[in-house]
Design a protein around this motif. Structure first.
Motif, PDB file in Angstrom:
ATOM      1  N   UNK A  15      -7.759  -9.185  -7.088  1.00 12.86           N
ATOM      2  CA  UNK A  15      -8.079  -7.896  -6.479  1.00 12.86           C
ATOM      3  C   UNK A  15      -9.302  -8.083  -5.602  1.00 12.86           C
ATOM      4  N   UNK A  16      -9.153  -7.917  -4.293  1.00 14.57           N
ATOM      5  CA  UNK A  16     -10.300  -8.027  -3.401  1.00 14.57           C
ATOM      6  C   UNK A  16     -10.961  -6.654  -3.243  1.00 14.57           C
ATOM      7  N   UNK A  17     -12.237  -6.675  -2.932  1.00 14.98           N
ATOM      8  CA  UNK A  17     -12.986  -5.425  -2.896  1.00 14.98           C
ATOM      9  C   UNK A  17     -13.061  -4.793  -4.267  1.00 14.98           C
ATOM     10  N   UNK A  18     -13.229  -5.641  -5.299  1.00 16.17           N
ATOM     11  CA  UNK A  18     -13.079  -5.187  -6.684  1.00 16.17           C
ATOM     12  C   UNK A  18     -14.335  -4.590  -7.287  1.00 16.17           C
ATOM     13  N   UNK A  19     -15.456  -4.643  -6.595  1.00 17.10           N
ATOM     14  CA  UNK A  19     -16.715  -4.257  -7.241  1.00 17.10           C
ATOM     15  C   UNK A  19     -16.890  -2.749  -7.395  1.00 17.10           C
ATOM     16  N   UNK A  20     -16.184  -1.961  -6.592  1.00 18.87           N
ATOM     17  CA  UNK A  20     -16.384  -0.515  -6.659  1.00 18.87           C
ATOM     18  C   UNK A  20     -15.160   0.205  -6.098  1.00 18.87           C
ATOM     19  N   UNK A  21     -15.184   1.516  -6.244  1.00 18.40           N
ATOM     20  CA  UNK A  21     -14.187   2.370  -5.605  1.00 18.40           C
ATOM     21  C   UNK A  21     -12.755   2.032  -5.969  1.00 18.40           C
TER      22      UNK A  21
END
Length: 255
Positions: A15-21
């Motif tokens: 999952x990329x962009x996994x740190x938030x949102x």
């Protein structure tokens, strides 16, 4: 043993962009459905992140990889790393993205190139590498994050709109080539979701009111609203779904 077609037990998802949102919500939901997670983000802590805590609380594994999608060299290295691993990637969630809000006449080359690199070129680089492995195995699930601006033009976001139209086209192009090899390529198209990218819109009383006035569901979406559709597309329940861009927009496009 589960007989549910939505069960992801034993699967490994990137999952990329996994740190938030949106990415964080999707990583957690995939883990709840049974998947182990590799989370990728430019600002993801090597350990102890909130998304890691949420994933491991489900009993599944989490690996953090910090990669800046604005850096082509770093994206190539990430792609080679993931594609070369012994345990293959079953699910790729292409969610990393950025936005620059400037009127088109003032939109700089720097902003344009930055958005295209993060939202489009990096996505293709990673997908090409992992997709080749999926083709060789005869199995894989690839899900892009498109947008309502895959259908519409938006205001003051020419670079973002161009990339999201391109993501819709790329989803279809890859599906045409890879569906015969057992690889499902699809996209979700979020509507107006409460994330960092939409904070400026929600902070503008006039824009906020105008947006809410057009959404039949009469509310902004949340990242959690996107998880059910993503699990569906990542699962065997969607075995015959190829090249689809699925809007999750509270009815916006139907208005």
């Amino acid at each position: 043993m589960s007989t549910s077609p939505f069960d992801l037990t034993g699967r490994l998802a990137v999952v990329t962009g996994a740190s938030r949102g949106i990415g964080r919500a999707i990583a957690h939901a995939l883990a709840q459905a049974g998947a182990d997670i590799i989370g990728v983000s430019a600002n993801l802590e090597s350990s102890g992140s909130e998304v890691e805590k949420e994933v491991t609380a489900t009993g599944h594994t989490f690996e953090a990889i910090q990669t800046d999608f604005a850096d082509p060299t770093a994206v190539t290295a990430l792609s080679q790393d993931l594609a070369g691993r012994t345990r293959p990637i079953d699910i790729l969630i292409n969610n990393a993205g950025t936005i620059r809000r400037t009127p088109a006449a003032d939109h700089s080359d720097t902003d344009w190139n930055h958005v295209l690199q993060v939202n489009l070129t990096a996505q293709f680089t990673l997908t090409r590498a992992l997709g080749a492995r999926m083709i060789a195995r005869g199995y894989g699930k690839i899900i892009f994050t498109a947008s309502l601006l895959s259908y519409q033009g938006g205001i003051t976001v020419p670079g973002y709109t161009a990339t999201k139209h391109a993501i819709a086209g790329l989803t279809k192009a890859l599906a045409n080539e890879w569906a015969p090899h057992g690889v499902n390529v699809n996209a979700i198209a979020p509507g107006y979701i409460t994330t960092d990218n939409t904070q400026a819109l929600r902070d503008d009383p006039q824009r906020n009111a105008a947006i809410l006035g057009r959404i039949p569901a009469a509310r902004w979406g949340t990242p959690h609203d996107l998880t059910g559709a993503t699990i569906f597309l990542a699962s065997d329940a969607a075995a015959y779904v190829h090249g689809t861009i699925l809007p999750i927009d509270g009815g916006w496009l139907a208005r």
